[in-house]
Design a protein around this motif. Sequence first.
Motif, PDB file in Angstrom:
ATOM      1  N   ASP A 248     -71.732   6.977  31.824  1.00  0.00           N
ATOM      2  CA  ASP A 248     -70.529   8.129  31.058  1.00  0.00           C
ATOM      3  C   ASP A 248     -69.099   6.718  31.291  1.00  0.00           C
ATOM      4  O   ASP A 248     -68.079   7.294  30.608  1.00  0.00           O
ATOM      5  CB  ASP A 248     -70.225   8.682  32.630  1.00  0.00           C
ATOM      6  CG  ASP A 248     -71.365   9.775  32.544  1.00  0.00           C
ATOM      7  OD1 ASP A 248     -72.259   9.498  31.062  1.00  0.00           O
ATOM      8  OD2 ASP A 248     -71.070  10.677  32.848  1.00  0.00           O
ATOM      9  N   ARG A 249     -69.356   6.278  32.436  1.00  0.00           N
ATOM     10  CA  ARG A 249     -67.558   5.277  32.650  1.00  0.00           C
ATOM     11  C   ARG A 249     -67.689   4.276  30.855  1.00  0.00           C
ATOM     12  O   ARG A 249     -66.449   4.151  31.122  1.00  0.00           O
ATOM     13  CB  ARG A 249     -68.700   4.743  33.506  1.00  0.00           C
ATOM     14  CG  ARG A 249     -68.417   4.772  34.864  1.00  0.00           C
ATOM     15  CD  ARG A 249     -68.940   4.258  36.123  1.00  0.00           C
ATOM     16  NE  ARG A 249     -70.201   3.580  35.580  1.00  0.00           N
ATOM     17  CZ  ARG A 249     -70.699   3.076  36.937  1.00  0.00           C
ATOM     18  NH1 ARG A 249     -70.889   2.001  37.214  1.00  0.00           N
ATOM     19  NH2 ARG A 249     -72.014   2.598  36.444  1.00  0.00           N
ATOM     20  N   VAL A 250     -69.046   3.967  30.590  1.00  0.00           N
ATOM     21  CA  VAL A 250     -68.662   2.876  29.468  1.00  0.00           C
ATOM     22  C   VAL A 250     -68.116   3.938  27.911  1.00  0.00           C
ATOM     23  O   VAL A 250     -66.862   3.398  27.317  1.00  0.00           O
ATOM     24  CB  VAL A 250     -69.872   2.708  28.977  1.00  0.00           C
ATOM     25  CG1 VAL A 250     -70.144   1.656  27.807  1.00  0.00           C
ATOM     26  CG2 VAL A 250     -70.520   1.601  30.095  1.00  0.00           C
ATOM     27  N   GLU A 251     -68.765   5.283  28.166  1.00  0.00           N
ATOM     28  CA  GLU A 251     -68.264   5.231  26.444  1.00  0.00           C
ATOM     29  C   GLU A 251     -67.139   6.836  27.384  1.00  0.00           C
ATOM     30  O   GLU A 251     -66.372   6.392  26.426  1.00  0.00           O
ATOM     31  CB  GLU A 251     -69.530   7.096  26.829  1.00  0.00           C
ATOM     32  CG  GLU A 251     -70.239   6.927  26.556  1.00  0.00           C
ATOM     33  CD  GLU A 251     -70.497   5.746  25.154  1.00  0.00           C
ATOM     34  OE1 GLU A 251     -69.954   6.278  24.405  1.00  0.00           O
ATOM     35  OE2 GLU A 251     -71.363   5.439  25.081  1.00  0.00           O
ATOM     36  N   LEU A 252     -66.269   6.437  28.402  1.00  0.00           N
ATOM     37  CA  LEU A 252     -65.320   7.187  29.175  1.00  0.00           C
ATOM     38  C   LEU A 252     -64.232   6.166  28.523  1.00  0.00           C
ATOM     39  O   LEU A 252     -62.848   6.655  28.530  1.00  0.00           O
ATOM     40  CB  LEU A 252     -64.874   7.593  30.286  1.00  0.00           C
ATOM     41  CG  LEU A 252     -63.625   8.152  30.502  1.00  0.00           C
ATOM     42  CD1 LEU A 252     -63.304   9.594  30.207  1.00  0.00           C
ATOM     43  CD2 LEU A 252     -63.868   9.099  32.482  1.00  0.00           C
ATOM     44  N   ARG A 253     -64.268   5.260  29.248  1.00  0.00           N
ATOM     45  CA  ARG A 253     -63.680   3.418  28.827  1.00  0.00           C
ATOM     46  C   ARG A 253     -63.399   3.330  27.009  1.00  0.00           C
ATOM     47  O   ARG A 253     -62.187   3.361  26.821  1.00  0.00           O
ATOM     48  CB  ARG A 253     -64.096   2.298  29.472  1.00  0.00           C
ATOM     49  CG  ARG A 253     -63.081   1.407  29.444  1.00  0.00           C
ATOM     50  CD  ARG A 253     -63.789   0.018  30.012  1.00  0.00           C
ATOM     51  NE  ARG A 253     -63.814   0.601  31.693  1.00  0.00           N
ATOM     52  CZ  ARG A 253     -64.595   1.207  32.649  1.00  0.00           C
ATOM     53  NH1 ARG A 253     -66.070   0.406  31.766  1.00  0.00           N
ATOM     54  NH2 ARG A 253     -64.493   1.244  33.589  1.00  0.00           N
TER      55      ARG A 253
ATOM     56  N   ASP B 245     -74.517  17.803  27.834  1.00  0.00           N
ATOM     57  CA  ASP B 245     -76.155  17.437  28.289  1.00  0.00           C
ATOM     58  C   ASP B 245     -75.982  16.186  29.529  1.00  0.00           C
ATOM     59  O   ASP B 245     -75.415  15.532  29.372  1.00  0.00           O
ATOM     60  CB  ASP B 245     -77.418  16.836  26.956  1.00  0.00           C
ATOM     61  CG  ASP B 245     -78.665  17.574  26.426  1.00  0.00           C
ATOM     62  OD1 ASP B 245     -77.744  18.602  26.115  1.00  0.00           O
ATOM     63  OD2 ASP B 245     -78.110  17.191  25.494  1.00  0.00           O
ATOM     64  N   ASP B 246     -76.579  16.722  30.288  1.00  0.00           N
ATOM     65  CA  ASP B 246     -77.441  15.229  32.199  1.00  0.00           C
ATOM     66  C   ASP B 246     -78.283  14.809  31.399  1.00  0.00           C
ATOM     67  O   ASP B 246     -78.917  14.127  30.202  1.00  0.00           O
ATOM     68  CB  ASP B 246     -77.490  15.959  33.321  1.00  0.00           C
ATOM     69  CG  ASP B 246     -77.023  15.361  34.060  1.00  0.00           C
ATOM     70  OD1 ASP B 246     -77.791  14.594  34.333  1.00  0.00           O
ATOM     71  OD2 ASP B 246     -75.951  15.248  34.581  1.00  0.00           O
TER      72      ASP B 246
ATOM     73  N   PRO C 266     -74.509  14.624  21.209  1.00  0.00           N
ATOM     74  CA  PRO C 266     -74.699  14.410  22.494  1.00  0.00           C
ATOM     75  C   PRO C 266     -73.860  14.644  23.686  1.00  0.00           C
ATOM     76  O   PRO C 266     -72.458  14.289  23.016  1.00  0.00           O
ATOM     77  CB  PRO C 266     -75.824  13.134  22.338  1.00  0.00           C
ATOM     78  CG  PRO C 266     -74.950  13.127  20.833  1.00  0.00           C
ATOM     79  CD  PRO C 266     -74.507  14.201  20.094  1.00  0.00           C
ATOM     80  N   ARG C 267     -73.988  13.766  24.278  1.00  0.00           N
ATOM     81  CA  ARG C 267     -73.089  13.513  25.889  1.00  0.00           C
ATOM     82  C   ARG C 267     -71.803  13.188  25.659  1.00  0.00           C
ATOM     83  O   ARG C 267     -70.691  12.981  25.279  1.00  0.00           O
ATOM     84  CB  ARG C 267     -73.912  13.005  26.824  1.00  0.00           C
ATOM     85  CG  ARG C 267     -72.538  13.388  27.820  1.00  0.00           C
ATOM     86  CD  ARG C 267     -73.949  12.595  29.659  1.00  0.00           C
ATOM     87  NE  ARG C 267     -72.969  12.984  30.733  1.00  0.00           N
ATOM     88  CZ  ARG C 267     -73.413  13.850  31.676  1.00  0.00           C
ATOM     89  NH1 ARG C 267     -73.835  15.302  30.958  1.00  0.00           N
ATOM     90  NH2 ARG C 267     -72.158  13.592  32.899  1.00  0.00           N
ATOM     91  N   ALA C 268     -72.758  11.800  24.895  1.00  0.00           N
ATOM     92  CA  ALA C 268     -71.558  10.372  24.252  1.00  0.00           C
ATOM     93  C   ALA C 268     -70.096  11.577  23.822  1.00  0.00           C
ATOM     94  O   ALA C 268     -68.720  11.506  23.548  1.00  0.00           O
ATOM     95  CB  ALA C 268     -71.674   9.337  23.644  1.00  0.00           C
ATOM     96  N   ALA C 269     -70.741  12.104  22.529  1.00  0.00           N
ATOM     97  CA  ALA C 269     -69.902  12.696  22.039  1.00  0.00           C
ATOM     98  C   ALA C 269     -68.797  13.738  22.333  1.00  0.00           C
ATOM     99  O   ALA C 269     -67.639  14.192  21.897  1.00  0.00           O
ATOM    100  CB  ALA C 269     -70.811  13.549  20.288  1.00  0.00           C
ATOM    101  N   ALA C 270     -69.330  14.540  23.531  1.00  0.00           N
ATOM    102  CA  ALA C 270     -68.578  15.339  24.103  1.00  0.00           C
ATOM    103  C   ALA C 270     -67.439  14.329  25.148  1.00  0.00           C
ATOM    104  O   ALA C 270     -66.421  15.075  25.292  1.00  0.00           O
ATOM    105  CB  ALA C 270     -69.815  16.025  25.419  1.00  0.00           C
ATOM    106  N   ILE C 271     -67.762  13.351  25.273  1.00  0.00           N
ATOM    107  CA  ILE C 271     -66.896  12.759  26.372  1.00  0.00           C
ATOM    108  C   ILE C 271     -65.673  12.969  25.220  1.00  0.00           C
ATOM    109  O   ILE C 271     -64.675  12.370  25.438  1.00  0.00           O
ATOM    110  CB  ILE C 271     -67.836  11.549  26.614  1.00  0.00           C
ATOM    111  CG1 ILE C 271     -68.349  11.459  28.154  1.00  0.00           C
ATOM    112  CG2 ILE C 271     -66.753  10.272  27.307  1.00  0.00           C
ATOM    113  CD1 ILE C 271     -69.294  10.564  28.656  1.00  0.00           C
ATOM    114  N   ASP C 272     -66.060  11.721  23.813  1.00  0.00           N
ATOM    115  CA  ASP C 272     -65.107  11.736  23.000  1.00  0.00           C
ATOM    116  C   ASP C 272     -63.774  12.601  22.821  1.00  0.00           C
ATOM    117  O   ASP C 272     -63.516  12.571  22.494  1.00  0.00           O
ATOM    118  CB  ASP C 272     -65.736  11.296  21.918  1.00  0.00           C
ATOM    119  CG  ASP C 272     -65.254  10.640  21.112  1.00  0.00           C
ATOM    120  OD1 ASP C 272     -63.952   9.617  20.496  1.00  0.00           O
ATOM    121  OD2 ASP C 272     -64.641  11.283  19.754  1.00  0.00           O
TER     122      ASP C 272
END
Length: 526
Positions: free
Chosen positions: A503-508, A426-427, A463-469
């Motif tokens: 996104d930066r926080v989740e990726l970090r 999701d965006d 959700p998006r955070a799960a996709a980044i993970d």
Amino acid sequence: MRAAVQALPAGLRDIAPAAGTAESAWETALSGLTINSREVLPGDLYVAVAGARHHGARFAAAAQASGAAAVLTDAAGLQHLDGVRIPVFVAGEVRRLVGPLAAAVFNSVPADGPRPALFGITGTNGKTTTSYFVNSLLQALGRTTGLIGTIEILAGGEAIPSVLTTPESPQVHGLLALMRERGLDAATMEVSSHALTYRRVDGVRFDVAGFTNLTQDHLDLHGTMEEYFAAKAALFQPDRARRAVITVDDEWGARMAARAGVPVLTLATDGAAGDGPAGGADWSVTGIEPRGLGHRFILSGPAGERLRVSTALPGTFNVSNAALATVMVLASGVPADAVQHALDAADPFTVEVPGRMQLIGEAPAAIVDFAHNPDALSRTLASVRGPGSDARVIVVFGATGERDQTKRPLMGAIAARGADIVLVTDDDPHGEDAAAIRADVLRGADAARTAEGLACMIEEVAPRAAAIDRAVELARPQDTVLVAGRGHEVWQEVMGENLALDDRVELRRALTRYGFTALSSDGVES
């Protein structure tokens, strides 16, 4: 914070006073003006315009209660003014008056006297980075600068968070007046098609206006590419700019240069200065070479100038952004030798632009970028692929709700062609069903994979955070993880609710969780 203001000038008295309002009301000194009733301060002129859902005149009583000195509205607004006892003025096309009124009240762009040199940048992609580059180069030249854009507003050393790419015209003129009072030498502004269509930069005349490119986006507003082009072209007319620098790497740029009503310098950045739309460009980029993650290149001018320019930001599109920023500063009258000295001494195009090709980790390469339309996503995917044959690209992206739906399957297909692993998420769904948006994107990705025999892996993860993970879970040190679409944004809008998401926080966080090293976040968050 506001600059000093003044009474409305006599030249605006042709705006008709409503019944019972004396002409002498114009003599009242105003503290400012606004089209948002919630922002009214004592002494303001409240400009009540028709909105998407309600007419602003419905809130005139609230503006009066907050201390508004007068109301300006149209004929339709008059019926909503019961209980309003302050002076009321009526005009036919109120929104056309907001910019000139703001300029007059704030005295933001005086015809004589000192004021900042104004740089405006429009185009589909690259506005933010180019504005940061212009600002950084001007600072390297010793100028005190201001910046008005998507990520933040800077008035000298003071940073103010930004919500719109270009604020409404009262805020624009208030900021320009503040910058003028503080003695700033220059101000750079992103100018979106929305800003031009909704007249947010009326009353502003840029010393140099720049054009990056035009690709599919915002068709939910403009309907067609021709209308989108026409909206952008409005910046390059005498009432809005004194001169222009236009990138002519494709037919849209060539048409923009031909349509401009002001003196134009053309710029070719794709290495084809002698052929096609870019043939005969005044300035051209040649000799592009790698410089770390970025590039160095030669910028050649019409009088034999040859400037050595470099940027540490990845992607050849950042070569285009750096070249445009350089020529815009040259077009403002800065000598080429002074620009070259600043480029050599300060490396101004290595400035970090939050959420634009922002490096979060190095092994794997972990990048957050704002790419949110087909052309930007295609260019970004091409720029992040590593040199090794076993280096994979893993992309996390989605599409925005309540926006141009035709670009969703296009972006899905582009991701399938440009990445090895595609994670559709999701965006900002806004008021749309998030699953339906993802389905549109997945349809394009699956169709391209099937029709073209692509070997990419495609997953739907929300959700998006799960996709980044999930992206980092799948990554190896030699891979690249690209999180695209939201860039610097720190809120995700879902059914009218703003959810904290960076996104930066989740990726970090994901890099750390899976044992990789994340780069320091100092000075990163916007």
